[in-house]
Design a protein around this motif. Structure first.
Motif, mmCIF file in Angstrom:
data_model
loop_
_atom_site.group_PDB
_atom_site.id
_atom_site.type_symbol
_atom_site.label_atom_id
_atom_site.label_comp_id
_atom_site.label_asym_id
_atom_site.label_seq_id
_atom_site.Cartn_x
_atom_site.Cartn_y
_atom_site.Cartn_z
ATOM 1 N N VAL A 37 0.862 -1.174 0.000
ATOM 2 C CA VAL A 37 0.000 0.000 0.000
ATOM 3 C C VAL A 37 0.905 1.233 0.000
ATOM 4 O O VAL A 37 1.839 1.328 0.790
ATOM 5 N N CYS A 38 0.629 2.137 -0.894
ATOM 6 C CA CYS A 38 1.452 3.350 -1.014
ATOM 7 C C CYS A 38 1.335 4.190 0.261
ATOM 8 O O CYS A 38 0.230 4.519 0.678
ATOM 9 N N PRO A 39 2.465 4.544 0.894
ATOM 10 C CA PRO A 39 2.393 5.342 2.122
ATOM 11 C C PRO A 39 1.856 6.749 1.868
ATOM 12 O O PRO A 39 1.382 7.394 2.780
ATOM 13 N N ARG A 40 1.941 7.202 0.634
ATOM 14 C CA ARG A 40 1.487 8.563 0.355
ATOM 15 C C ARG A 40 -0.003 8.621 0.023
ATOM 16 O O ARG A 40 -0.746 9.353 0.638
ATOM 17 N N CYS A 41 -0.460 7.814 -0.967
ATOM 18 C CA CYS A 41 -1.848 7.969 -1.407
ATOM 19 C C CYS A 41 -2.735 6.823 -0.935
ATOM 20 O O CYS A 41 -3.939 6.859 -1.145
ATOM 21 N N LYS A 42 -2.130 5.790 -0.268
ATOM 22 C CA LYS A 42 -2.889 4.682 0.318
ATOM 23 C C LYS A 42 -3.541 3.768 -0.709
ATOM 24 O O LYS A 42 -4.439 3.018 -0.391
ATOM 25 N N THR A 65 6.971 1.822 -8.347
ATOM 26 C CA THR A 65 6.461 3.193 -8.392
ATOM 27 C C THR A 65 4.940 3.183 -8.454
ATOM 28 O O THR A 65 4.346 2.544 -9.310
ATOM 29 N N CYS A 66 4.318 3.878 -7.510
ATOM 30 C CA CYS A 66 2.860 3.990 -7.436
ATOM 31 C C CYS A 66 2.346 4.874 -8.566
ATOM 32 O O CYS A 66 3.089 5.680 -9.122
ATOM 33 N N SER A 67 1.055 4.752 -8.872
ATOM 34 C CA SER A 67 0.496 5.595 -9.934
ATOM 35 C C SER A 67 0.509 7.077 -9.545
ATOM 36 O O SER A 67 0.427 7.946 -10.397
ATOM 37 N N CYS A 68 0.658 7.369 -8.241
ATOM 38 C CA CYS A 68 0.755 8.774 -7.819
ATOM 39 C C CYS A 68 2.174 9.303 -7.988
ATOM 40 O O CYS A 68 2.432 10.474 -7.767
ATOM 41 N N GLY A 69 3.103 8.400 -8.338
ATOM 42 C CA GLY A 69 4.476 8.842 -8.558
ATOM 43 C C GLY A 69 5.420 8.524 -7.414
ATOM 44 O O GLY A 69 6.623 8.654 -7.548
ATOM 45 N N PHE A 70 4.874 8.078 -6.300
ATOM 46 C CA PHE A 70 5.724 7.786 -5.140
ATOM 47 C C PHE A 70 6.451 6.458 -5.337
ATOM 48 O O PHE A 70 5.854 5.498 -5.812
ATOM 49 N N GLU A 71 7.727 6.446 -4.971
ATOM 50 C CA GLU A 71 8.466 5.194 -5.059
ATOM 51 C C GLU A 71 8.333 4.434 -3.743
ATOM 52 O O GLU A 71 8.776 4.905 -2.697
HETATM 53 ZN ZN LIG Z 1 0.669 6.478 -4.221
#
Ligand SMILES: [Zn+2]
Length: 158
Positions: A6-11, A24-30
């Protein structure tokens, strides 16, 4: 072996081959793929698709059991993080030490922190001009900005 992180930034939940170190998440966070962060595991890519859907549903508040299990974590993130960071950073001897400790503790708690997190903590510490303090840390290479608007301390202990 595949897993769901689970992406820590956008969940958002994301499927990943566990041989990868990052994704890399679709929000851009690695996202770093570490065992503690893998929510579910699957043997095949096909099972993985269903699993990502399940974790997404859970993240959206799907099952009651999941909500109960996650409640302490959500509370921790939303309410107590800043208070705890302020409590730890306030123990540093001088202003520079408190600023550094604030960045370290925010990174430990949140992985990456935003200007809003930073402003709240520095206000709690009674330190004026928080953005200037952050800019100084960035200039000294003590803090970097992995993604626009999100910051991380380079070191994780004082
Ligand atoms: Zn994300």
């Amino acid at each position: 072996m595949y897993g769901v992180v689970v992406c820590p930034r956008c969940k958002r939940a994301k499927g990943v081959d566990l041989k990868q170190k990052t994704t890399t998440c679709s929000c851009g966070f690695e996202i770093r793929v570490v065992p503690a962060r893998v929510r579910a595991r699957a043997e095949t890519a096909r099972e993985l698709v269903a699993l990502v859907g399940r974790v997404s549903a859970e993240m959206a508040g799907g099952t009651e059991a999941y909500r109960r299990a996650q409640a302490p974590i959500r509370r921790k993130r939303s309410r107590d993080v800043h208070v705890r960071v302020i409590g730890i950073a306030a123990k540093a001897r001088d202003r520079a030490g408190r600023v550094r400790a604030a960045a370290i503790e925010l990174t430990r708690e949140l992985e990456v922190f935003s200007i809003a997190d930073w402003d709240r903590v520095l206000a709690g510490l009674g330190i004026p001009q928080p953005e200037e303090a952050l800019a100084t840390l960035v200039r000294d290479n003590a803090v970097f900005e992995p993604k626009a608007g999100f910051y991380r301390s380079v070191i994780l202990s004082p």
